[in-house]
Design a protein around this motif. Structure first.
Motif, PDB file in Angstrom:
ATOM      1  N   TRP A 103       0.831  -1.203   0.000  1.00 11.52           N
ATOM      2  CA  TRP A 103       0.000   0.000   0.000  1.00 11.52           C
ATOM      3  C   TRP A 103       0.866   1.253   0.000  1.00 11.52           C
ATOM      4  CZ3 TRP A 103       0.082   3.757   3.803  1.00 11.52           C
ATOM      5  CH2 TRP A 103      -0.891   4.773   3.682  1.00 11.52           C
ATOM      6  N   PHE A 104       1.893   1.260   0.835  1.00  7.36           N
ATOM      7  CA  PHE A 104       2.766   2.420   0.951  1.00  7.36           C
ATOM      8  C   PHE A 104       3.482   2.696  -0.365  1.00  7.36           C
ATOM      9  CE2 PHE A 104       6.783   4.502   1.898  1.00  7.36           C
ATOM     10  CZ  PHE A 104       6.404   5.513   2.764  1.00  7.36           C
ATOM     11  N   GLY A 105       4.050   1.637  -0.959  1.00  6.53           N
ATOM     12  CA  GLY A 105       4.780   1.805  -2.207  1.00  6.53           C
ATOM     13  C   GLY A 105       3.884   2.279  -3.336  1.00  6.53           C
ATOM     14  N   LYS A 106       2.677   1.735  -3.393  1.00  4.81           N
ATOM     15  CA  LYS A 106       1.754   2.117  -4.462  1.00  4.81           C
ATOM     16  C   LYS A 106       1.314   3.561  -4.314  1.00  4.81           C
ATOM     17  CE  LYS A 106      -2.280   0.423  -6.928  1.00  4.81           C
ATOM     18  NZ  LYS A 106      -3.251  -0.670  -7.053  1.00  4.81           N
ATOM     19  N   LYS A 107       1.112   3.986  -3.087  1.00  2.40           N
ATOM     20  CA  LYS A 107       0.618   5.344  -2.833  1.00  2.40           C
ATOM     21  C   LYS A 107       1.686   6.406  -3.059  1.00  2.40           C
ATOM     22  CE  LYS A 107      -1.913   8.056   0.625  1.00  2.40           C
ATOM     23  NZ  LYS A 107      -3.047   8.328  -0.281  1.00  2.40           N
ATOM     24  N   PHE A 108       2.910   6.131  -2.630  1.00  2.00           N
ATOM     25  CA  PHE A 108       3.931   7.172  -2.643  1.00  2.00           C
ATOM     26  C   PHE A 108       4.986   6.997  -3.739  1.00  2.00           C
ATOM     27  CE2 PHE A 108       2.306   7.129   1.714  1.00  2.00           C
ATOM     28  CZ  PHE A 108       1.948   8.467   1.851  1.00  2.00           C
ATOM     29  N   ALA A 109       5.220   5.762  -4.199  1.00  4.22           N
ATOM     30  CA  ALA A 109       6.253   5.559  -5.221  1.00  4.22           C
ATOM     31  C   ALA A 109       5.684   5.545  -6.635  1.00  4.22           C
ATOM     32  CB  ALA A 109       6.992   4.241  -4.956  1.00  4.22           C
ATOM     33  N   THR A 110       4.391   5.269  -6.758  1.00  4.56           N
ATOM     34  CA  THR A 110       3.785   5.170  -8.088  1.00  4.56           C
ATOM     35  C   THR A 110       3.949   6.436  -8.923  1.00  4.56           C
ATOM     36  OG1 THR A 110       2.206   3.451  -7.493  1.00  4.56           O
ATOM     37  CG2 THR A 110       1.606   4.890  -9.314  1.00  4.56           C
ATOM     38  N   PRO A 111       3.709   7.645  -8.378  1.00  2.00           N
ATOM     39  CA  PRO A 111       3.870   8.851  -9.205  1.00  2.00           C
ATOM     40  C   PRO A 111       5.269   9.004  -9.789  1.00  2.00           C
ATOM     41  CG  PRO A 111       2.657   9.361  -7.197  1.00  2.00           C
ATOM     42  CD  PRO A 111       3.188   7.971  -7.030  1.00  2.00           C
ATOM     43  N   ILE A 112       6.281   8.669  -8.994  1.00  2.00           N
ATOM     44  CA  ILE A 112       7.659   8.768  -9.478  1.00  2.00           C
ATOM     45  C   ILE A 112       7.915   7.733 -10.564  1.00  2.00           C
ATOM     46  CG2 ILE A 112      10.091   8.586  -8.813  1.00  2.00           C
ATOM     47  CD1 ILE A 112       9.261   9.503  -6.007  1.00  2.00           C
ATOM     48  N   PHE A 113       7.429   6.521 -10.330  1.00  2.00           N
ATOM     49  CA  PHE A 113       7.635   5.456 -11.307  1.00  2.00           C
ATOM     50  C   PHE A 113       6.993   5.813 -12.642  1.00  2.00           C
ATOM     51  CE2 PHE A 113       6.530   1.534 -13.478  1.00  2.00           C
ATOM     52  CZ  PHE A 113       7.682   0.786 -13.355  1.00  2.00           C
ATOM     53  N   ARG A 114       5.810   6.406 -12.605  1.00  2.00           N
ATOM     54  CA  ARG A 114       5.113   6.735 -13.851  1.00  2.00           C
ATOM     55  C   ARG A 114       5.821   7.814 -14.640  1.00  2.00           C
ATOM     56  NH1 ARG A 114      -1.187   6.794 -11.698  1.00  2.00           N
ATOM     57  NH2 ARG A 114      -1.538   4.539 -11.870  1.00  2.00           N
ATOM     58  N   ILE A 115       6.572   8.678 -13.960  1.00  2.00           N
ATOM     59  CA  ILE A 115       7.360   9.686 -14.669  1.00  2.00           C
ATOM     60  C   ILE A 115       8.565   9.041 -15.341  1.00  2.00           C
ATOM     61  CG2 ILE A 115       8.833  11.717 -14.358  1.00  2.00           C
ATOM     62  CD1 ILE A 115       6.944  12.567 -12.092  1.00  2.00           C
ATOM     63  N   LEU A 116       9.253   8.173 -14.600  1.00  2.00           N
ATOM     64  CA  LEU A 116      10.450   7.519 -15.147  1.00  2.00           C
ATOM     65  C   LEU A 116      10.102   6.502 -16.218  1.00  2.00           C
ATOM     66  CD1 LEU A 116      12.524   6.912 -11.891  1.00  2.00           C
ATOM     67  CD2 LEU A 116      12.988   8.569 -13.703  1.00  2.00           C
ATOM     68  N   PHE A 117       8.992   5.785 -16.014  1.00  2.00           N
ATOM     69  CA  PHE A 117       8.607   4.710 -16.929  1.00  2.00           C
ATOM     70  C   PHE A 117       7.127   4.868 -17.293  1.00  2.00           C
ATOM     71  CE2 PHE A 117      11.835   3.147 -13.960  1.00  2.00           C
ATOM     72  CZ  PHE A 117      12.871   2.886 -14.845  1.00  2.00           C
ATOM     73  N   PRO A 118       6.826   5.798 -18.195  1.00  2.00           N
ATOM     74  CA  PRO A 118       5.426   6.076 -18.544  1.00  2.00           C
ATOM     75  C   PRO A 118       4.733   4.858 -19.141  1.00  2.00           C
ATOM     76  CG  PRO A 118       6.925   7.155 -20.073  1.00  2.00           C
ATOM     77  CD  PRO A 118       7.769   6.636 -18.957  1.00  2.00           C
ATOM     78  N   VAL A 119       3.454   4.733 -18.828  1.00  2.00           N
ATOM     79  CA  VAL A 119       2.676   3.569 -19.253  1.00  2.00           C
ATOM     80  C   VAL A 119       1.365   4.025 -19.881  1.00  2.00           C
ATOM     81  CG1 VAL A 119       1.567   1.429 -18.512  1.00  2.00           C
ATOM     82  CG2 VAL A 119       3.620   2.223 -17.340  1.00  2.00           C
ATOM     83  N   ARG A 120       1.041   3.427 -21.001  1.00  2.00           N
ATOM     84  CA  ARG A 120      -0.296   3.573 -21.569  1.00  2.00           C
ATOM     85  C   ARG A 120      -1.041   2.286 -21.270  1.00  2.00           C
ATOM     86  NH1 ARG A 120      -1.916   4.241 -28.000  1.00  2.00           N
ATOM     87  NH2 ARG A 120      -4.115   3.657 -27.764  1.00  2.00           N
TER      88      ARG A 120
END
Length: 216
Positions: free
Chosen positions: A11-28
């Protein structure tokens, strides 16, 4: 069996790390509405890179518990992180799926890379039978998923990938009656064919985008 609950670190990783991950590795993402949010579910995906479990965790509201090869847990820090994110170890060739059965029996979702290992050349590999065996035993639907990169190889930073969810395969569609090896192989090929269809469509999307960019 005990109902599976979302782990704190997932839960913690999804809530706080997801925005950073999506910038580094964008997903459609295509068709995330096909993710079943309740009941046992086997999520079957191809395997491109080490980041694949993160890609697959971005959109479901429920937690996916992933099978991971035992060797990854030999490193203390990596093993510590994986366990707290809900991954569990399985030793190749042993057929030991006790943890997966516990999760499905508790109405949870198990993520399985159906090829059993990452692709080394960007091509889809031969499917293993473990996913359909579990789906048959627990009468669980299978959700085929494909992760497609522009080259078929692991994506670079800021390089977009396409994450596509296929139509859910109900247990009855697998054609498993007696539980024979040939039935399992045929069912596994059917799931892999669904993944291949998703990939062909998404590769065509990348091709059209490259042509449009070159024409400018």
């Amino acid at each position: 069996m005990k109902k599976q609950r979302e782990t704190f670190w997932y839960w913690f990783g999804k809530k706080f790390a997801t925005p950073i991950f999506r910038i580094l590795f964008p997903v459609r993402v295509n068709n995330p509405e096909r993710i079943l949010e309740k009941g046992p579910l086997v999520v079957c995906s191809n395997h491109v890179c080490m980041k694949d479990p993160i890609y697959l965790a971005l959109y479901p509201k429920r937690q996916m518990f992933y099978m991971a090869k035992k060797e990854l847990f030999d490193h203390k820090l990596v093993g510590f992180i994986l366990r707290r994110l809900g991954a569990f170890a399985i030793e190749r060739g042993t057929g030991d799926t006790g943890k997966a059965k516990q999760i499905l029996g508790g109405g949870g979702a198990v993520g399985i890379f159906i090829e059993g290992t990452r692709s080394k050349d960007g091509k889809l590999g031969r499917p293993k039978n473990g996913a359909v065996m579990l789906a048959h035993e627990f009468h669980a639907p299978i959700l085929p998923v494909c992760i497609t990169t522009p080259t078929g190889l692991p994506p670079k930073n800021f390089e977009r990938v396409i994450l596509s969810y296929g139509e859910v395969i109900q247990p009855e569609e697998l054609g498993i009656r007696e539980g024979t090896p040939s039935e399992y192989r045929q069912a596994s090929r059917m799931v892999m064919d669904r993944i291949a269809q998703l990939r062909a469509r998404d590769e065509e999307t990348f091709r059209r985008e490259r042509e449009a960019k070159a024409a400018k």
